[in-house]
Design an enzyme around this catalytic site. Sequence first.
Site, PDB file in Angstrom:
ATOM      1  N   GLU A 272       6.774 -10.109 -16.935  1.00 13.95           N
ATOM      2  CA  GLU A 272       7.480 -10.399 -15.682  1.00 13.95           C
ATOM      3  C   GLU A 272       8.916 -10.822 -15.950  1.00 13.95           C
ATOM      4  OE1 GLU A 272       8.188 -10.523 -12.004  1.00 13.95           O
ATOM      5  OE2 GLU A 272       6.031 -10.845 -12.151  1.00 13.95           O
ATOM      6  N   ASP A 276      12.384  -8.683 -15.021  1.00 13.63           N
ATOM      7  CA  ASP A 276      13.410  -9.208 -14.118  1.00 13.63           C
ATOM      8  C   ASP A 276      14.788  -9.176 -14.759  1.00 13.63           C
ATOM      9  OD1 ASP A 276      11.582  -9.686 -12.148  1.00 13.63           O
ATOM     10  OD2 ASP A 276      11.482 -11.849 -12.428  1.00 13.63           O
ATOM     11  N   SER A 475       8.008  -6.632  -8.127  1.00  9.28           N
ATOM     12  CA  SER A 475       8.748  -7.389  -9.133  1.00  9.28           C
ATOM     13  C   SER A 475       9.799  -6.515  -9.803  1.00  9.28           C
ATOM     14  CB  SER A 475       7.801  -7.921 -10.214  1.00  9.28           C
ATOM     15  OG  SER A 475       7.024  -8.974  -9.740  1.00  9.28           O
ATOM     16  N   ASP A 517      16.316   6.791   3.844  1.00 12.42           N
ATOM     17  CA  ASP A 517      15.179   6.491   4.712  1.00 12.42           C
ATOM     18  C   ASP A 517      13.898   7.052   4.088  1.00 12.42           C
ATOM     19  OD1 ASP A 517      13.697   5.630   6.820  1.00 12.42           O
ATOM     20  OD2 ASP A 517      14.535   7.023   8.292  1.00 12.42           O
ATOM     21  N   VAL A 518      12.904   6.199   3.919  1.00  8.32           N
ATOM     22  CA  VAL A 518      11.614   6.610   3.349  1.00  8.32           C
ATOM     23  C   VAL A 518      10.649   6.814   4.512  1.00  8.32           C
ATOM     24  CG1 VAL A 518       9.738   5.995   1.779  1.00  8.32           C
ATOM     25  CG2 VAL A 518      12.091   5.294   1.257  1.00  8.32           C
TER      26      VAL A 518
END
Length: 563
Positions: A272, A276, A475, A517-518
């Site tokens: 994690e 990041d 994440s 736009d999805v």
Amino acid sequence: MRLRTCLLGLLALCVASKCSYSPEPDQQRTLPPGWVSLGRVDSEEELSLTFALRQQNVERLSKLVQAVSDPGSPHYGKYLTLEDVAELVRPSPLTFRTVQKWLSAAGARNCHSVTTQDFLTCWLSVRQAELLLSGAEFHRYVGGPTEIHVIRSLRPYQLPKALAPHVDFVGGLHRFPPTSSLRQRPEPQVSGTVGLHLGVTPSVIRQRYNLTAQDVGSGTTNNSQACAQFLEQYFHASDLAEFMRLFGGNFAHQASVARVVGQQGRGRAGIEASLDVEYLMSAGANISTWVYSSPGRHESQEPFLQWLLLLSNESALPHVHTVSYGDDEDSLSSAYIQRVNTEFMKAAARGLTLLFASGDSGAGCWSVSRRHQFRPSFPASSPYVTTVGGTSFQNPFRVTTEIVDYISGGGFSNVFPQPSYQEEAVVQFLSSSPHLPPSSYFNASGRAYPDVAALSDGYWVVSNSVPIPWVSGTSASTPVFGGILSLINEHRLLSGLPPLGFLNPRLYQQRGAGLFDVTRGCHESCLNEEVQGQGFCSGPGWDPVTGWGTPNFPALLKALIKP
């Protein structure tokens, strides 16, 4: 000493009677999955507890946030300093004096506050804490992905009723460390690699979102960005350097973190934390980066709360902060959620951009009186943060258009009403979507999220000197979007403009300008006959799966560079 014991005894008698109150009656106090009790804590063991003191002028703060965040306001971009915020919200002298006297009588030691004076952290023995907080019973627990130890009480606590106007909640009792928005998926099978990519890397991100080699920090501004780490997650400087060696060859970048705030452990790196830092610094390339490392310096401390205290205690902070953690809304007390939301308001008033991952459970699911409902996440549901959902490539091995990543968190808050900045977009979605779940599953009048999205599927990460493929979750999307906003801040600062600050009012006014736009895909939810595992579906414009969409850097820069 005899007087102090007598005072504590009187307080205990008072708390046991009608002159007591519970600050957090609705706080969930069940043991989270994966945690085990190791038994009662010794009565002389020391605890660090944080007392959230009642703030002043919260309504005025809300109006100021609206004024500095709305492009149509004459005060847009005229952010407050930390000292301005402190002057506005600091507790009344009566509140500060009352709580200090109460804690002093209980034998609390080494108490310290923050610049805004609205938190007070003190040390007490377990015996003193259990007398002070009637009903509390402290146990040691072990759990989480790294088998960390924490001290918590699963029993409700009460305070003297005289403190009701002065204390919002006590931190360090109930809440376990927040969960991570991270999954690792099996590698898809593909035959042949000509013209294909084998996972998301910085070059794939930059290609998809139209970032050129010139789209990096200039090194001439005071621009900066940050990510926050909890759960004893640490990054290794050597992993970051290796990641940039492998994947950062085609753009200028920084290969080391500018500043670590808090304790940086020496144990194994966490995926994690590595994810990041590596993707914030490769998307927001060549921009000074801070890491807030808040594992909790003691077993009784709440890491997320410690991070909020750090924000309330530093005048000069990075402009963009990304956080990839969250909890279910229903697992937290109303007092805690509302107070944390005020902390986000304080950050917005200062011109900070806070981005939170939307979560990796789709719409979520829980059962109330045997009836299923979707389960929103916090802080993703706060109206004062920008929440980032997740997408996948339509073809997982080609840099193509994006579709919904089925795990992408999203939905409607059961705590916060819908802010005015998004009402029009939400009404449009609810009136036009052909695949709405039953209305009993969600609160259509609540704060809707996410606000935006980015790729969240199939990332390469270097952790503990090993390149790891197919790491997925919001994440991943959150630091990517944060890094891109940092690049836009770079252009704004070079043009003599203030940083973006709280983005949502402008984002919704511009109705998706500068974003892809999805429109394809749905996320997961309850596995029952009524919805059959399907939550909300994406569509034209804003939707509660991918927000307004994913970044198209040149177009987004054009939309956000205007004063």
